[in-house]
Enzyme design. Structure first.
Site, PDB file in Angstrom:
ATOM      1  N   TYR A 141       9.924   4.493   6.679  1.00  0.00           N
ATOM      2  CA  TYR A 141       8.886   3.773   7.757  1.00  0.00           C
ATOM      3  C   TYR A 141       9.886   3.621   8.985  1.00  0.00           C
ATOM      4  O   TYR A 141       9.177   3.246  10.319  1.00  0.00           O
ATOM      5  CB  TYR A 141       8.408   1.962   7.262  1.00  0.00           C
ATOM      6  CG  TYR A 141       7.225   2.558   6.141  1.00  0.00           C
ATOM      7  CD1 TYR A 141       7.160   3.761   6.792  1.00  0.00           C
ATOM      8  CD2 TYR A 141       6.602   1.718   5.679  1.00  0.00           C
ATOM      9  CE1 TYR A 141       6.026   4.190   5.200  1.00  0.00           C
ATOM     10  CE2 TYR A 141       5.140   1.561   4.619  1.00  0.00           C
ATOM     11  CZ  TYR A 141       5.339   2.790   4.492  1.00  0.00           C
ATOM     12  OH  TYR A 141       4.170   3.292   3.470  1.00  0.00           O
ATOM     13  N   LYS A 194      13.806   7.659  -6.637  1.00  0.00           N
ATOM     14  CA  LYS A 194      13.524   9.651  -7.159  1.00  0.00           C
ATOM     15  C   LYS A 194      14.888   9.865  -7.525  1.00  0.00           C
ATOM     16  O   LYS A 194      14.951  11.020  -6.064  1.00  0.00           O
ATOM     17  CB  LYS A 194      12.603  10.130  -6.160  1.00  0.00           C
ATOM     18  CG  LYS A 194      11.494  11.301  -6.818  1.00  0.00           C
ATOM     19  CD  LYS A 194      11.015  11.280  -7.835  1.00  0.00           C
ATOM     20  CE  LYS A 194      10.783  12.578  -8.071  1.00  0.00           C
ATOM     21  NZ  LYS A 194      10.308  12.982  -8.876  1.00  0.00           N
ATOM     22  N   ASP A 226       7.246   8.841 -10.265  1.00  0.00           N
ATOM     23  CA  ASP A 226       5.714   9.766 -10.356  1.00  0.00           C
ATOM     24  C   ASP A 226       5.799   8.602 -12.159  1.00  0.00           C
ATOM     25  O   ASP A 226       4.290   8.501 -12.530  1.00  0.00           O
ATOM     26  CB  ASP A 226       6.144  10.587 -10.565  1.00  0.00           C
ATOM     27  CG  ASP A 226       7.665  11.513 -10.732  1.00  0.00           C
ATOM     28  OD1 ASP A 226       8.422  10.531 -11.014  1.00  0.00           O
ATOM     29  OD2 ASP A 226       8.007  12.220 -10.834  1.00  0.00           O
ATOM     30  N   ASP A 250       5.293   0.113  -1.007  1.00  0.00           N
ATOM     31  CA  ASP A 250       4.206   0.066  -0.415  1.00  0.00           C
ATOM     32  C   ASP A 250       2.818   0.077  -2.028  1.00  0.00           C
ATOM     33  O   ASP A 250       1.873  -0.044  -1.627  1.00  0.00           O
ATOM     34  CB  ASP A 250       4.373   1.186   0.864  1.00  0.00           C
ATOM     35  CG  ASP A 250       2.785   0.426   1.844  1.00  0.00           C
ATOM     36  OD1 ASP A 250       1.743   0.076   1.736  1.00  0.00           O
ATOM     37  OD2 ASP A 250       2.662   0.908   2.770  1.00  0.00           O
TER      38      ASP A 250
END
Length: 372
Positions: A141, A194, A226, A250
């Protein structure tokens, strides 16, 4: 207790739900003899209309001169044609940066009275109480460079770039907050990354591991994002404090709205900067603005977080949360959590009054006990 609170109600349903939250804070102030001062300022689409910018300097000044900032919601489709840096949402990103809060706290609680609102089975959601700690000022972001070449004749038909970037210090400061909060709860920390494909996540995981020895009573586990998305729906009771980077936090914290039954039930607090910023997780929902359908409970629960994190009034925060539970247990519902039970549906204002009454009764009982 003296507390200066800046009120940035924003767009859409923001003013409606914020009004109910302020009423609750005023009730707490009156009952406890506190002096809460509320100063309104413009942010988002309303600021663009009035001042030509989503974040006027006057709003910045008011926010920085406050002890806490309570925000409603930002965004309006009528500004979608503007460039991203001039849209209402850019004002929200800017105020976050200016206030400097880097840790976004998002509780996700399964209320027994709303068990049927979740598409998950009641035995899956029973007892769920998760606190997401989302890093808020880094990652995709805010990372540079970022750009969008819209030239369709360019190679590949144009190009867009976003950059995920973190430093060790940025991870350390938010991880320490997560560790400390876990120490006050069930002493379990789940760090989400990740790390199997992203260097940023490898840094994230290594940094979290390097801090474990400072918090020997905290159990630490790592989850790939995930897998976490799946486990959050299958075994949410397995999690207590969940630490994430910006984008993952988020998405996952919004996903947790499935547990509570509605995004309208989710509060948040952003801490660690010059002034703490508080806002319900839901958006501005301009399509229902002014209809009385908005759920103010996320904003009211956000008011409880104001008391907890900026005023150190833990008992008062717990009283607000208990009042919300009481109203839900009594069967009162706004449209988003009614689940077809139209007879139980109340308006935004009515829900605010119900929580106010439940809180007042709780305060009266408490004062009577103290007087005995």
């Amino acid at each position: 207790m003296n507390l200066k609170i800046a009120i940035l109600a924003g767009d859409g349903i923001g003013p409606e739900v914020t009004h109910e939250a302020v009423n609750i804070l005023q009730a707490v102030a009156e009952a406890g003899g506190h002096d809460f001062t509320f100063t309104e300022a413009l942010l988002g689409g309303v600021a663009i209309t009035a001042k030509g910018t989503p974040l006027p300097q006057e709003t910045i000044d008011i926010a920085l001169d406050s002890d806490a900032v309570l925000l409603g919601a930002v965004g309006d489709n009528k500004f979608n044609a503007l460039s991203p840096d001039k849209r209402p949402e850019s004002g929200l990103l800017q105020i976050r940066q200016i206030l400097g809060g880097f840790a976004n706290l998002r509780p996700s609680v399964a209320y027994p009275a709303l068990s049927e609102n979740s598409p998950l089975r009641p035995e899956v959601t029973k007892g769920v109480d998760i606190l997401f700690v989302r890093e808020l000022l880094g990652g995709l972001y805010f990372g540079q460079p970022r750009s969008w070449n819209k030239d369709a004749s360019a190679p590949g038909g144009g190009e867009a770039i976003n950059t995920m970037r973190y430093t060790r210090d940025e991870v350390v400061r938010v991880a320490r907050i997560a560790f400390e909060l876990a120490g006050k709860r069930r002493k379990k920390l789940t760090s989400v990354d990740k790390a199997n494909v992203l260097e940023c996540s490898q840094l994230w995981r290594a940094t979290v591991d390097s801090l474990k020895s400072d918090y020997p009573d905290i159990t630490v586990e790592h989850q790939l994002v995930d897998s976490m998305a799946m486990h959050l729906m299958n075994v949410p009771r397995n999690f207590d404090v969940v630490l994430t980077e910006n984008l993952f936090g988020d998405i996952l914290s919004d996903e947790s709205g499935i547990i509570t039954g509605s995004l309208g039930m989710l509060p948040s607090a952003t801490i660690g900067g010059k002034v703490n910023l508080y806002e319900p997780v839901h958006g501005s929902a301009p399509d229902i603005a002014g209809t009385g359908k908005a759920n103010p409970l996320g904003a009211i629960l956000t008011a409880a977080m104001v008391l907890r994190h900026s005023a150190n009034l833990e008992q008062e925060a717990l009283a607000i949360e208990a009042a919300v539970q009481q109203v839900l247990t009594a069967g009162h519902r706004t449209a988003d959590i009614a689940r077809g039970n139209i007879s139980a549906t109340v308006t935004t204002q009515q829900m605010g009054k119900l929580v106010h009454s439940a809180l007042a009764e709780s305060i009266d009982r408490s004062q009577s006990l103290h007087a005995v």
